[in-house]
Design a protein around this motif. Sequence first.
Motif, PDB file in Angstrom:
ATOM      1  N   ALA A 108     -13.503  -4.436  -3.496  1.00  7.09           N
ATOM      2  CA  ALA A 108     -12.814  -5.695  -3.198  1.00  7.09           C
ATOM      3  C   ALA A 108     -11.369  -5.639  -3.686  1.00  7.09           C
ATOM      4  CB  ALA A 108     -13.547  -6.861  -3.850  1.00  7.09           C
ATOM      5  N   GLU A 109     -11.146  -5.060  -4.848  1.00 10.30           N
ATOM      6  CA  GLU A 109      -9.796  -4.920  -5.398  1.00 10.30           C
ATOM      7  C   GLU A 109      -8.948  -3.995  -4.519  1.00 10.30           C
ATOM      8  OE1 GLU A 109      -7.932  -2.888  -9.335  1.00 10.30           O
ATOM      9  OE2 GLU A 109      -9.682  -4.177  -9.675  1.00 10.30           O
ATOM     10  N   LEU A 110      -9.546  -2.901  -4.068  1.00  9.14           N
ATOM     11  CA  LEU A 110      -8.837  -1.960  -3.198  1.00  9.14           C
ATOM     12  C   LEU A 110      -8.454  -2.628  -1.879  1.00  9.14           C
ATOM     13  CD1 LEU A 110      -7.802   0.858  -2.486  1.00  9.14           C
ATOM     14  CD2 LEU A 110     -10.130   1.435  -1.742  1.00  9.14           C
ATOM     15  N   ARG A 111      -9.388  -3.360  -1.290  1.00  7.31           N
ATOM     16  CA  ARG A 111      -9.096  -4.071  -0.039  1.00  7.31           C
ATOM     17  C   ARG A 111      -7.943  -5.049  -0.234  1.00  7.31           C
ATOM     18  NH1 ARG A 111     -15.187  -5.658   1.841  1.00  7.31           N
ATOM     19  NH2 ARG A 111     -15.262  -4.349   3.698  1.00  7.31           N
ATOM     20  N   SER A 112      -7.977  -5.786  -1.320  1.00 12.91           N
ATOM     21  CA  SER A 112      -6.934  -6.765  -1.609  1.00 12.91           C
ATOM     22  C   SER A 112      -5.584  -6.078  -1.806  1.00 12.91           C
ATOM     23  CB  SER A 112      -7.313  -7.567  -2.860  1.00 12.91           C
ATOM     24  OG  SER A 112      -6.283  -8.446  -3.206  1.00 12.91           O
ATOM     25  N   SER A 113      -5.580  -4.972  -2.532  1.00 12.27           N
ATOM     26  CA  SER A 113      -4.333  -4.229  -2.775  1.00 12.27           C
ATOM     27  C   SER A 113      -3.766  -3.677  -1.474  1.00 12.27           C
ATOM     28  CB  SER A 113      -4.569  -3.086  -3.752  1.00 12.27           C
ATOM     29  OG  SER A 113      -4.900  -3.580  -5.016  1.00 12.27           O
ATOM     30  N   LEU A 114      -4.633  -3.109  -0.645  1.00  6.88           N
ATOM     31  CA  LEU A 114      -4.175  -2.569   0.636  1.00  6.88           C
ATOM     32  C   LEU A 114      -3.578  -3.681   1.507  1.00  6.88           C
ATOM     33  CD1 LEU A 114      -7.029  -0.046   1.515  1.00  6.88           C
ATOM     34  CD2 LEU A 114      -4.665   0.506   0.922  1.00  6.88           C
ATOM     35  N   ASP A 115      -4.201  -4.847   1.490  1.00  2.47           N
ATOM     36  CA  ASP A 115      -3.693  -5.959   2.286  1.00  2.47           C
ATOM     37  C   ASP A 115      -2.338  -6.444   1.760  1.00  2.47           C
ATOM     38  OD1 ASP A 115      -4.053  -7.812   4.499  1.00  2.47           O
ATOM     39  OD2 ASP A 115      -4.195  -9.352   2.929  1.00  2.47           O
ATOM     40  N   GLU A 116      -2.172  -6.491   0.451  1.00  6.10           N
ATOM     41  CA  GLU A 116      -0.893  -6.907  -0.133  1.00  6.10           C
ATOM     42  C   GLU A 116       0.227  -5.934   0.237  1.00  6.10           C
ATOM     43  OE1 GLU A 116      -1.303  -7.458  -4.347  1.00  6.10           O
ATOM     44  OE2 GLU A 116      -2.846  -8.998  -4.094  1.00  6.10           O
ATOM     45  N   VAL A 117      -0.069  -4.641   0.160  1.00  3.76           N
ATOM     46  CA  VAL A 117       0.938  -3.633   0.511  1.00  3.76           C
ATOM     47  C   VAL A 117       1.255  -3.722   2.003  1.00  3.76           C
ATOM     48  CG1 VAL A 117       1.430  -1.161   0.626  1.00  3.76           C
ATOM     49  CG2 VAL A 117       0.313  -2.109  -1.391  1.00  3.76           C
ATOM     50  N   ARG A 118       0.224  -3.933   2.828  1.00  2.69           N
ATOM     51  CA  ARG A 118       0.445  -4.069   4.270  1.00  2.69           C
ATOM     52  C   ARG A 118       1.356  -5.263   4.552  1.00  2.69           C
ATOM     53  NH1 ARG A 118      -0.786  -6.642   8.547  1.00  2.69           N
ATOM     54  NH2 ARG A 118      -2.380  -8.036   7.826  1.00  2.69           N
ATOM     55  N   GLN A 119       1.120  -6.383   3.900  1.00  5.19           N
ATOM     56  CA  GLN A 119       1.959  -7.570   4.089  1.00  5.19           C
ATOM     57  C   GLN A 119       3.407  -7.288   3.674  1.00  5.19           C
ATOM     58  OE1 GLN A 119       0.178 -10.968   2.172  1.00  5.19           O
ATOM     59  NE2 GLN A 119      -1.730 -10.748   3.321  1.00  5.19           N
ATOM     60  N   MET A 120       3.574  -6.520   2.607  1.00  5.47           N
ATOM     61  CA  MET A 120       4.914  -6.168   2.151  1.00  5.47           C
ATOM     62  C   MET A 120       5.638  -5.331   3.215  1.00  5.47           C
ATOM     63  SD  MET A 120       6.097  -3.871  -1.116  1.00  5.47           S
ATOM     64  CE  MET A 120       5.552  -2.361  -0.325  1.00  5.47           C
ATOM     65  N   TYR A 121       4.947  -4.318   3.777  1.00  2.00           N
ATOM     66  CA  TYR A 121       5.561  -3.472   4.798  1.00  2.00           C
ATOM     67  C   TYR A 121       5.844  -4.261   6.077  1.00  2.00           C
ATOM     68  CZ  TYR A 121       5.092   0.967   2.311  1.00  2.00           C
ATOM     69  OH  TYR A 121       5.218   1.995   1.422  1.00  2.00           O
ATOM     70  N   LEU A 146      12.330   3.599   9.968  1.00  2.00           N
ATOM     71  CA  LEU A 146      11.429   4.705  10.331  1.00  2.00           C
ATOM     72  C   LEU A 146      10.432   4.975   9.208  1.00  2.00           C
ATOM     73  CD1 LEU A 146      13.954   7.173  11.999  1.00  2.00           C
ATOM     74  CD2 LEU A 146      12.228   5.775  13.157  1.00  2.00           C
ATOM     75  N   ALA A 147      10.920   4.960   7.966  1.00  2.00           N
ATOM     76  CA  ALA A 147      10.044   5.194   6.817  1.00  2.00           C
ATOM     77  C   ALA A 147       8.991   4.089   6.710  1.00  2.00           C
ATOM     78  CB  ALA A 147      10.867   5.278   5.531  1.00  2.00           C
ATOM     79  N   VAL A 148       9.404   2.853   6.878  1.00  2.00           N
ATOM     80  CA  VAL A 148       8.456   1.727   6.815  1.00  2.00           C
ATOM     81  C   VAL A 148       7.395   1.880   7.902  1.00  2.00           C
ATOM     82  CG1 VAL A 148       8.261  -0.773   7.266  1.00  2.00           C
ATOM     83  CG2 VAL A 148       9.986   0.086   5.681  1.00  2.00           C
ATOM     84  N   GLU A 149       7.828   2.250   9.098  1.00  2.22           N
ATOM     85  CA  GLU A 149       6.896   2.430  10.213  1.00  2.22           C
ATOM     86  C   GLU A 149       5.838   3.488   9.889  1.00  2.22           C
ATOM     87  OE1 GLU A 149       7.635   4.353  14.462  1.00  2.22           O
ATOM     88  OE2 GLU A 149       8.718   2.458  14.233  1.00  2.22           O
ATOM     89  N   VAL A 150       6.276   4.617   9.346  1.00  2.00           N
ATOM     90  CA  VAL A 150       5.343   5.698   9.013  1.00  2.00           C
ATOM     91  C   VAL A 150       4.415   5.278   7.878  1.00  2.00           C
ATOM     92  CG1 VAL A 150       5.209   8.021   8.015  1.00  2.00           C
ATOM     93  CG2 VAL A 150       6.786   7.559   9.872  1.00  2.00           C
ATOM     94  N   HIS A 151       4.957   4.632   6.857  1.00  2.00           N
ATOM     95  CA  HIS A 151       4.120   4.196   5.730  1.00  2.00           C
ATOM     96  C   HIS A 151       3.108   3.151   6.170  1.00  2.00           C
ATOM     97  CE1 HIS A 151       6.358   6.667   3.065  1.00  2.00           C
ATOM     98  NE2 HIS A 151       7.435   5.906   3.031  1.00  2.00           N
ATOM     99  N   LEU A 152       3.517   2.266   7.054  1.00  2.00           N
ATOM    100  CA  LEU A 152       2.603   1.243   7.557  1.00  2.00           C
ATOM    101  C   LEU A 152       1.473   1.880   8.364  1.00  2.00           C
ATOM    102  CD1 LEU A 152       2.021  -1.768   7.654  1.00  2.00           C
ATOM    103  CD2 LEU A 152       3.522  -1.939   9.639  1.00  2.00           C
ATOM    104  N   GLU A 153       1.787   2.889   9.166  1.00  2.00           N
ATOM    105  CA  GLU A 153       0.746   3.598   9.918  1.00  2.00           C
ATOM    106  C   GLU A 153      -0.234   4.287   8.981  1.00  2.00           C
ATOM    107  OE1 GLU A 153       2.919   6.196  12.485  1.00  2.00           O
ATOM    108  OE2 GLU A 153       3.611   4.537  13.756  1.00  2.00           O
ATOM    109  N   THR A 154       0.283   4.925   7.933  1.00  2.00           N
ATOM    110  CA  THR A 154      -0.577   5.585   6.943  1.00  2.00           C
ATOM    111  C   THR A 154      -1.458   4.564   6.247  1.00  2.00           C
ATOM    112  OG1 THR A 154       1.094   7.293   6.588  1.00  2.00           O
ATOM    113  CG2 THR A 154      -0.579   7.047   4.880  1.00  2.00           C
ATOM    114  N   LEU A 155      -0.882   3.453   5.892  1.00  2.00           N
ATOM    115  CA  LEU A 155      -1.633   2.381   5.242  1.00  2.00           C
ATOM    116  C   LEU A 155      -2.732   1.849   6.153  1.00  2.00           C
ATOM    117  CD1 LEU A 155      -1.772   0.570   2.702  1.00  2.00           C
ATOM    118  CD2 LEU A 155      -0.306  -1.021   3.934  1.00  2.00           C
ATOM    119  N   GLU A 156      -2.432   1.664   7.427  1.00  2.00           N
ATOM    120  CA  GLU A 156      -3.428   1.170   8.381  1.00  2.00           C
ATOM    121  C   GLU A 156      -4.594   2.161   8.517  1.00  2.00           C
ATOM    122  OE1 GLU A 156      -3.569  -1.777   9.573  1.00  2.00           O
ATOM    123  OE2 GLU A 156      -1.538  -2.508   9.313  1.00  2.00           O
TER     124      GLU A 156
END
Length: 183
Positions: free
Chosen positions: A162-175, A128-138
Motif C-alpha cells: 500500500a505504501e509503494l502504491r501510494s508513493s508511485l502515485d505521488e511521484v506520478r502526480q509530480m511528473y 524529454l526527461a520527464v516523459e521518459v521518467h513518467l513512462e518508466t514510472l507507469e
Amino acid sequence: MVTVPKPKKREIITRAPFVHPDVGEIVAYHDEEGPTIDVTIRPEGSEEYAHFGLTAADAHELADELHRIGTIVQRAGWTPTLLSDARNYLPGMTDEQIIERLDRLYRRWGGLVIGFRGRLDRAAARALAVEVHLETLERSAASVEEHAESLSGIPELADRLAELRSSLDEVRQMYVAERERQP
C-alpha cells in the motif's frame, strides 16, 4: 438613365489570422460565384501588402505543400549536435526514436525545441526527461499492480505494498504536474 451594378453579396463563411493577427488574415466567402478564400498579408508597421484568392482545392494543395516543406525544415533542425544533446536525456534510444520524440514535442510546443546555437533547449531537454521518467514510472506501477493481488495476501507485505502504491502515485502526480507546467 444610368444603371449602377448591384454590389456583390459576400457572406463570410469563416475567418482566421494568417500566421498571426499582426501579419494578415484569411477570409472565406460565399458569393454568387461560389465559395472563395481571400488571403491578405499586411504586416503591422509595413506599408507593403499582398492580396490573393484561392479556391478550396488551391487551399488544400497549398496546405499539403506547406506541410511537406514544414516537415523537411523541421527534420533539418535535428542535427547531429541536437540529437547528441537529446541522447543525454534519452539514453539507449536510436536516432529515429529520438526524432519521433522531438517531432512530438515540437508539435506539442509549436516549435521552441531548438535553443541557443542549435542546441537542445533546456526546457525541451527537461520535458524529454520527464516523459521518459513518467513512462518508466507507469511501467513500474503496472508491474506492481500485476503482482499486487498475490502479494497482498502476505500480511508482512500488505502494508508495504500500500505504501509503494501510494508513493508511485505521488511521484506520478509530480511528473504529470511538471509535464503540464511546460509550454
